[in-house]
Design a protein around this motif. Structure first.
Motif, mmCIF file in Angstrom:
data_model
loop_
_atom_site.group_PDB
_atom_site.id
_atom_site.type_symbol
_atom_site.label_atom_id
_atom_site.label_comp_id
_atom_site.label_asym_id
_atom_site.label_seq_id
_atom_site.Cartn_x
_atom_site.Cartn_y
_atom_site.Cartn_z
ATOM 1 N N ALA A 1 10.208 7.796 -12.433
ATOM 2 C CA ALA A 1 8.625 7.467 -12.172
ATOM 3 C C ALA A 1 8.141 6.069 -11.685
ATOM 4 C CB ALA A 1 7.969 7.843 -13.419
ATOM 5 N N ARG A 2 8.901 4.940 -12.167
ATOM 6 C CA ARG A 2 8.601 3.873 -11.508
ATOM 7 C C ARG A 2 8.666 3.634 -9.910
ATOM 8 N NH1 ARG A 2 12.838 -0.166 -14.403
ATOM 9 N NH2 ARG A 2 12.239 1.040 -16.468
ATOM 10 N N THR A 3 9.781 4.420 -9.590
ATOM 11 C CA THR A 3 10.008 4.459 -8.087
ATOM 12 C C THR A 3 9.123 5.276 -7.217
ATOM 13 O OG1 THR A 3 12.245 4.320 -8.549
ATOM 14 C CG2 THR A 3 11.690 5.143 -6.358
ATOM 15 N N VAL A 4 8.589 6.301 -7.812
ATOM 16 C CA VAL A 4 7.513 7.071 -7.239
ATOM 17 C C VAL A 4 6.018 6.211 -7.233
ATOM 18 C CG1 VAL A 4 6.156 9.158 -7.292
ATOM 19 C CG2 VAL A 4 8.503 9.356 -7.820
ATOM 20 N N ALA A 5 5.799 5.589 -8.159
ATOM 21 C CA ALA A 5 4.739 4.776 -8.393
ATOM 22 C C ALA A 5 4.577 3.579 -7.268
ATOM 23 C CB ALA A 5 4.394 4.352 -9.817
ATOM 24 N N ALA A 6 5.680 3.148 -7.069
ATOM 25 C CA ALA A 6 5.933 1.859 -6.422
ATOM 26 C C ALA A 6 5.616 2.287 -4.903
ATOM 27 C CB ALA A 6 7.271 1.301 -6.294
ATOM 28 N N MET A 7 6.554 3.393 -4.368
ATOM 29 C CA MET A 7 6.126 4.079 -2.992
ATOM 30 C C MET A 7 4.814 4.625 -2.711
ATOM 31 S SD MET A 7 9.719 6.353 -2.648
ATOM 32 C CE MET A 7 9.514 6.708 -1.139
ATOM 33 N N HIS A 8 4.123 5.154 -4.047
ATOM 34 C CA HIS A 8 2.870 5.354 -3.815
ATOM 35 C C HIS A 8 1.893 4.174 -3.658
ATOM 36 C CE1 HIS A 8 -0.896 7.791 -4.361
ATOM 37 N NE2 HIS A 8 -1.366 6.753 -5.220
ATOM 38 N N THR A 9 2.088 3.207 -4.196
ATOM 39 C CA THR A 9 1.527 1.635 -4.019
ATOM 40 C C THR A 9 1.706 1.427 -2.567
ATOM 41 O OG1 THR A 9 1.336 1.288 -6.395
ATOM 42 C CG2 THR A 9 1.067 -0.451 -4.872
ATOM 43 N N ALA A 10 2.884 1.515 -2.104
ATOM 44 C CA ALA A 10 3.144 0.826 -0.841
ATOM 45 C C ALA A 10 2.333 1.761 0.265
ATOM 46 C CB ALA A 10 4.666 0.778 -0.605
ATOM 47 N N VAL A 11 2.292 3.049 0.179
ATOM 48 C CA VAL A 11 1.852 3.772 1.260
ATOM 49 C C VAL A 11 0.312 3.506 1.201
ATOM 50 C CG1 VAL A 11 1.282 6.159 1.779
ATOM 51 C CG2 VAL A 11 3.634 5.566 1.240
ATOM 52 N N GLN A 12 -0.215 3.478 0.036
ATOM 53 C CA GLN A 12 -1.726 3.455 -0.128
ATOM 54 C C GLN A 12 -1.998 2.103 0.312
ATOM 55 O OE1 GLN A 12 -2.736 6.736 -0.812
ATOM 56 N NE2 GLN A 12 -4.312 5.986 -1.872
ATOM 57 N N ALA A 13 -1.510 1.124 0.079
ATOM 58 C CA ALA A 13 -1.763 -0.276 0.402
ATOM 59 C C ALA A 13 -1.631 -0.313 2.135
ATOM 60 C CB ALA A 13 -0.910 -1.357 -0.104
ATOM 61 N N SER A 14 -0.700 0.350 2.776
ATOM 62 C CA SER A 14 -0.516 0.418 4.289
ATOM 63 C C SER A 14 -1.735 1.306 4.711
ATOM 64 C CB SER A 14 0.735 0.762 4.495
ATOM 65 O OG SER A 14 1.862 -0.017 4.098
ATOM 66 N N ALA A 15 -2.063 2.415 4.106
ATOM 67 C CA ALA A 15 -3.130 3.087 4.787
ATOM 68 C C ALA A 15 -4.452 2.471 4.757
ATOM 69 C CB ALA A 15 -3.250 4.326 3.680
ATOM 70 N N VAL A 16 -4.549 1.316 4.078
ATOM 71 C CA VAL A 16 -6.110 0.523 4.043
ATOM 72 C C VAL A 16 -5.775 -0.601 4.699
ATOM 73 C CG1 VAL A 16 -6.853 1.669 1.998
ATOM 74 C CG2 VAL A 16 -5.556 -0.533 1.774
ATOM 75 N N GLY A 17 -4.610 -0.979 5.303
ATOM 76 C CA GLY A 17 -4.395 -2.131 6.140
ATOM 77 C C GLY A 17 -3.884 -3.366 5.360
ATOM 78 N N GLN A 18 -3.636 -3.272 4.194
ATOM 79 C CA GLN A 18 -2.923 -4.269 3.297
ATOM 80 C C GLN A 18 -1.706 -4.102 2.937
ATOM 81 O OE1 GLN A 18 -6.468 -4.060 0.583
ATOM 82 N NE2 GLN A 18 -7.524 -6.070 1.608
ATOM 83 N N PRO A 19 -0.757 -4.188 3.710
ATOM 84 C CA PRO A 19 0.689 -3.594 3.361
ATOM 85 C C PRO A 19 1.093 -4.691 2.329
ATOM 86 C CG PRO A 19 0.609 -4.400 5.631
ATOM 87 C CD PRO A 19 -0.944 -4.262 5.220
ATOM 88 N N THR A 20 1.851 -4.219 1.486
ATOM 89 C CA THR A 20 2.836 -4.985 0.700
ATOM 90 C C THR A 20 3.977 -5.637 1.197
ATOM 91 O OG1 THR A 20 3.973 -3.125 -0.103
ATOM 92 C CG2 THR A 20 2.170 -3.600 -1.472
ATOM 93 N N ASP A 21 4.632 -6.450 0.479
ATOM 94 C CA ASP A 21 5.835 -7.222 1.291
ATOM 95 C C ASP A 21 6.766 -6.322 1.044
ATOM 96 O OD1 ASP A 21 7.707 -8.715 2.327
ATOM 97 O OD2 ASP A 21 7.032 -10.685 1.214
ATOM 98 N N MET A 22 7.349 -5.403 1.996
ATOM 99 C CA MET A 22 8.272 -4.491 1.849
ATOM 100 C C MET A 22 9.531 -5.209 2.141
ATOM 101 S SD MET A 22 6.664 -0.854 2.552
ATOM 102 C CE MET A 22 5.545 -1.409 3.755
ATOM 103 N N PHE A 23 9.659 -6.298 2.867
ATOM 104 C CA PHE A 23 10.733 -7.059 3.191
ATOM 105 C C PHE A 23 11.394 -7.753 2.298
ATOM 106 C CE2 PHE A 23 9.165 -6.334 7.463
ATOM 107 C CZ PHE A 23 10.222 -5.928 7.986
ATOM 108 N N ALA A 24 10.425 -7.993 1.238
ATOM 109 C CA ALA A 24 10.751 -8.642 -0.068
ATOM 110 C C ALA A 24 11.511 -7.595 -1.067
ATOM 111 C CB ALA A 24 9.787 -9.171 -0.887
ATOM 112 N N ASP A 25 11.160 -6.439 -0.767
ATOM 113 C CA ASP A 25 11.841 -5.069 -1.575
ATOM 114 C C ASP A 25 12.931 -4.919 -1.126
ATOM 115 O OD1 ASP A 25 9.340 -4.572 -3.151
ATOM 116 O OD2 ASP A 25 8.537 -3.489 -1.403
ATOM 117 N N VAL A 26 13.113 -5.027 0.160
ATOM 118 C CA VAL A 26 14.632 -5.048 0.809
ATOM 119 C C VAL A 26 15.495 -6.092 0.147
ATOM 120 C CG1 VAL A 26 15.811 -5.105 2.805
ATOM 121 C CG2 VAL A 26 13.783 -4.006 2.862
#
Length: 349
Positions: free
Chosen positions: A29-54
């Motif tokens: 569930a934590r993975t699904v929630a994190a992906m949802h947050t990342a997608v939503q943030a990108s959709a509104v032009g405020q992407p999270t730092d996904m390179f830090a996730d890598v």
């Protein structure tokens, strides 16, 4: 303090009897929630730092497999990693593989027509290493039937004859007692036993980078990636990151959380849980008169002649695989004894 069971139940709530991790693991569930947050943030032009996730995912995989993070490359598929290893071999080199091993591991060696690829039964792999063998490539656990390679014997034989070792841990990382440092190269997808989204894979290389060519080097492979966006990359990363593929960022946004869960649970505890369920299933199969493929110490159980039942089992809410005519069941941390018994009861009826 949270127990193994409470941690698992907080993260997983399958709506069926899911015994198909060898195909695709369930995401927490934590993975699904994190992906949802990342997608939503990108959709509104405020992407999270996904390179830090890598980088967080890379570091977590390194800890889980017992190597420094600078020896781990982040990618998306075993086939690409196998291609790099194949490209590093000289013309005429002999590659020793197990018969009917997974295509993503072995096919890149066959594509190079100037290599000598020799395949033997898995059980005879160690004894088949000989002078002149350049590389032994094998899956730690076989996808088709769960048989676990005798990696210690293979490693010893390769060392004796001066051969390198390449292990595909896709069906093992996440449950097997496995240290990547024992081998020259280790590759693994993460969407099975590591519970990550598809699009995440890792490659472990030696400290000296193993002579691998950076065939797929893009800007992310630069020592300073953001300064390597245009024209030839002047300086490749001094670490395994020079073998990175441009990452599927949303997948990695989730992957770091899946890997963190496995670290919290502990691979030893996961292995004990998984193997107990697999042994329960094997015992039940024997009572029903079925003989599974011998695969001691594996959470994957393959039953010859029953693969045709996969569709009926799926209709009954039990997810397994049909592989080479065998029914393949895979038991992981979100499964319970009740899942095993449901599969057995369905087979008996």
């Amino acid at each position: 303090m949270e127990t193994f069971e409470s941690l698992v139940r907080a993260e997983f709530a399958p709506k069926n009897t899911y015994l198909n991790t060898a195909s695709t693991g369930l995401m927490p569930a934590r993975t699904v929630a994190a992906m949802h947050t990342a997608v939503q943030a990108s959709a509104v032009g405020q992407p999270t730092d996904m390179f830090a996730d890598v980088e967080a995912a890379r570091a977590a995989f390194a800890r889980l497999t017992g190597v420094p993070a600078d020896r781990v490359a982040a990618g998306a598929s075993v086939a690409v990693h196998s291609g790099l290893v194949a490209a590093s071999l000289p013309e005429g080199a002999e590659v020793l593989t197990a018969e009917a091993d997974f295509s993503s591991l072995v096919n890149p060696f066959h594509i190079r027509r100037d290599l000598k690829v020799r395949s033997v039964p898995l059980e005879h792999l160690a004894e088949s290493v000989r002078p002149g063998t350049a590389l032994v490539a094998v899956s730690a656990a076989q996808s088709a039937d769960g048989r676990v390679a005798d990696l210690a014997a293979i490693r010893a034989a390769a060392h004796e004859h001066g051969a390198r070792t390449y292990v595909d841990a896709s069906q093992a990382a996440g449950w097997l007692d496995f240290t990547a440092d024992a081998y020259d190269y280790v590759s693994s997808v993460a969407f099975k036993w590591l519970l990550c989204p598809r699009g995440v894979a890792f490659l472990v290389v030696p400290e000296d980078l193993g002579g691998l060519p950076s065939l797929f080097a893009g800007w992310v492979a630069g020592e300073r990636p953001w300064d390597a966006c245009y024209g030839p990359v002047d300086e490749l990363a001094h670490s395994a990151r020079r073998f990175d593929e441009s990452p599927a960022l949303f997948s990695y946004a989730g992957a770091r959380h899946s890997l963190a869960l496995l670290e919290e649970l502990g691979v030893d505890a996961v292995r004990a849980h998984d193997l107990a369920l697999a042994d329960r299933f094997r015992d039940g199969l024997h009572r029903l008169g079925h003989q599974p493929v011998p695969a001691p110490g594996s959470p994957i159980v393959s039953v010859p002649g029953l693969g045709h039942l996969q569709g009926e089992l799926s209709d009954a809410g039990v997810q397994v695989s049909d592989r080479a005519g065998n029914l393949r069941a895979a038991f992981h941390l979100y499964n319970t004894p009740a899942d095993v018994d449901r599969l057995l009861n369905t087979l008996s009826s």
